[in-house]
Design a protein around this motif. Structure first.
Motif, short mmCIF file in Angstrom:
data_model
loop_
_atom_site.label_atom_id
_atom_site.label_comp_id
_atom_site.label_asym_id
_atom_site.label_seq_id
_atom_site.Cartn_x
_atom_site.Cartn_y
_atom_site.Cartn_z
N LEU A 100 0.83 -1.20 0.00
CA LEU A 100 0.00 0.00 0.00
C LEU A 100 0.87 1.26 0.00
N THR A 101 1.89 1.28 0.85
CA THR A 101 2.74 2.47 0.95
C THR A 101 3.55 2.69 -0.32
N LEU A 102 3.99 1.60 -0.95
CA LEU A 102 4.69 1.73 -2.23
C LEU A 102 3.79 2.39 -3.28
N GLY A 103 2.53 1.96 -3.32
CA GLY A 103 1.58 2.55 -4.27
C GLY A 103 1.37 4.03 -4.01
N ILE A 104 1.23 4.39 -2.74
CA ILE A 104 1.04 5.80 -2.39
C ILE A 104 2.28 6.61 -2.77
N ALA A 105 3.47 6.05 -2.49
CA ALA A 105 4.72 6.76 -2.82
C ALA A 105 4.82 7.02 -4.31
N LEU A 106 4.42 6.04 -5.12
CA LEU A 106 4.49 6.20 -6.58
C LEU A 106 3.57 7.32 -7.05
N VAL A 107 2.34 7.33 -6.55
CA VAL A 107 1.38 8.38 -6.94
C VAL A 107 1.88 9.75 -6.50
N CYS A 108 2.37 9.84 -5.26
CA CYS A 108 2.81 11.13 -4.73
C CYS A 108 4.01 11.68 -5.49
N GLN A 109 4.88 10.81 -6.00
CA GLN A 109 6.01 11.27 -6.79
C GLN A 109 5.56 12.06 -8.01
N LEU A 110 4.41 11.69 -8.55
CA LEU A 110 3.92 12.30 -9.79
C LEU A 110 3.24 13.65 -9.56
N ILE A 111 2.90 13.96 -8.31
CA ILE A 111 2.11 15.18 -8.05
C ILE A 111 2.80 16.13 -7.08
N PRO A 162 2.44 20.09 -8.34
CA PRO A 162 1.07 20.61 -8.26
C PRO A 162 0.51 20.61 -6.85
N LEU A 163 0.87 19.61 -6.05
CA LEU A 163 0.36 19.53 -4.69
C LEU A 163 0.84 20.71 -3.86
N PHE A 164 2.14 21.00 -3.93
CA PHE A 164 2.68 22.06 -3.09
C PHE A 164 2.36 23.45 -3.64
N LEU A 175 10.56 28.19 -3.59
CA LEU A 175 10.65 27.11 -2.62
C LEU A 175 10.51 25.72 -3.25
N LEU A 176 9.90 25.64 -4.43
CA LEU A 176 9.62 24.35 -5.04
C LEU A 176 10.87 23.48 -5.29
#
Length: 449
Positions: free
Chosen positions: A103-114, A117-119, A128-129
């Motif tokens: 589950l955490t691997l999947g979340i990490a992969l998605v978060c890498q892509l955003i 835009p997220l910040f 700061l980006l």
């Protein structure tokens, strides 16, 4: 080595102290882990410090997920261990750790892509980006080690062992504090990696303790076993954990979501205000550590006594916990106020950042006793197998009181007004949660034995 406490028969207050003190020491080291990051990054300047302030709601979201999964794991395993079904407990623990990692691997992969835009949505400036990107691109992958470590520690606590998880957290923190200056500023052939060095230091520390946790669970506790991969069995085990773990995780993840909204609000006051707010978030975690430790040891006490029909002991334990929270946090507030100037100077040499940190210290910690009472009540509801009631407390606190009153305070009275709004929100939530718990415990006490 002393025997494990008998949660159903031993005196309540000494038992809670005996369980909580080791956990508190472990959490102290965990908080120092984060404070070390922010202390060393602060030496790089205001912009890197502000960037780290923006990352806190996101990194705390992942940590909150781990806490929720740990709550579900601990509650489910403790019941199996208490019933004497150790093989089923080991099977569930093994499947749950595997599912958690995936589950955490999947979340990490998605978060890498955003990341960007997220910040940007949180209000981070273009300046700061780059700092945020270099930090989070490493941190997200390392979060797999972090989450599995935390769930693994919950497995140990379910068996009644609070000392080993505390030692593991202390070891991880020591590793991070040694590696932070080495990788951030460089030494000899090791280049200065700046903000990214802080993330790499964390990942190395988590990676080493990851293998240590697995070793202890497999060789010493017997809570990891080698078994065939049956999808149906894994799914059943995951469902049993998530009945409590999912509401608990969602409840914990609401806090950084709300903090993300508030961070965006603080960003309108400048990078110095964001830097100070980021320091404040870390100081908040450190100030609440004793009550946080109690919130992790109170649930197994309540769960076992609830299962044994000892409702009066549940009521007394809850009252002791709330009374401790209010008294302890008042004492800490006085101490913070007396040392406000020294604390502010410790984290920044920028006078404006120091001023905002000092204002934060004088206002926000007034509400910490109420905040502690709130999450102790929520953890007690989880222990009583009422996770939706615990989630209702979180929703009420964050989205009925915390964010709206923070926004109103900022709108009418500036950043100081926002800080005051947070205090009022914590007080109103604590009173509401206490009333709900009192009504629920009265209902339990009135039930025939």
């Amino acid at each position: 080595m002393s025997a494990k406490p008998d949660l159903i028969r031993d005196d309540i207050q000494p038992t809670l102290v005996r369980m909580t003190v080791p956990m508190m020491m472990g959490i102290v080291s965990l908080m120092l882990f984060n404070l070390a990051d922010i202390y060393f990054v602060a030496q790089l300047g205001t912009e890197p410090l502000a960037a780290l302030g923006f990352t806190f709601p996101v990194t705390f979201s992942i940590t909150s997920l781990a806490i929720g999964l740990g709550i579900g794991t601990s509650a489910t395993l403790a019941r199996l261990i208490g019933s004497g079904d150790h093989h089923k407990a080991s099977s569930l623990s093994s499947d749950n750790l595997l599912s958690t990692a995936l589950l955490t691997l999947g979340i990490a992969l998605v978060c890498q892509l955003i990341i960007e835009p997220l910040f940007r949505a949180m209000g981070a400036s273009e300046a700061l980006l780059p700092y945020i990107n270099t930090y989070m691109s490493v941190w997200f992958w390392g979060s797999v080690f972090l989450v599995v470590n935390m769930v693994g520690n919950s497995c140990m606590r379910a068996s009644g062992d609070t000392k080993t998880p505390a030692k593991i957290m202390a070891f991880s923190s020591a590793m991070n504090m040694l590696l932070d200056p080495l990788l951030i500023f460089g030494w000899g052939p090791i280049p200065a990696l700046g903000v990214q060095g802080a993330a790499i230091a964390s990942v190395i520390a988590w990676g080493i303790t990851f293998f240590l946790v697995l070793h202890i669970l497999y060789h010493r506790r017997g809570l990891i076993i080698l078994q065939p991969l049956h999808i149906q069995r894994i799914w059943q085990h995951w469902r049993s954990v998530m009945k409590i773990g999912l509401p608990a995780a969602l409840s914990n993840m609401m806090t950084p979501v709300a903090n993300g909204v508030l961070t965006a609000l603080v960003a309108t006051y400048g990078a110095e205000a964001v830097a100070a707010f980021g320091v404040g978030n870390r100081l908040e975690s450190l100030s609440l550590l004793a009550c946080l430790a109690l919130s992790m040891t109170l649930p197994p006490f309540i769960s076992q006594n609830f299962g044994a029909g000892q409702t009066e002991r549940v009521i007394r334990a809850y009252r002791i916990a709330i009374r401790f929270a209010l008294i302890w946090q008042t004492v800490l507030y006085i101490g913070l106020c007396l040392g406000a100037g020294s604390v502010a100077a410790l984290f920044s040499d920028n006078l404006e950042v120091q001023e905002w940190i000092g204002i934060w210290i004088l206002i926000v910690p007034v509400g910490f006793g109420f905040q502690a009472a709130t999450f102790l009540t929520a953890s007690s509801f989880n222990a009583l197998h009422q996770p939706l009631r615990a989630m209702r407390i979180s929703i009420t606190r964050l989205f009925i009181f915390y964010v709206p009153l923070g926004w109103l305070g900022s709108h009418f009275f500036g950043l100081q007004g926002m800080f005051g709004g947070l205090v009022i929100a914590n007080a109103l939530t604590a009173l509401t949660a206490w009333f709900w718990m009192r009504r629920h415990l009265k209902r339990l006490a009135d039930q025939p034995a």
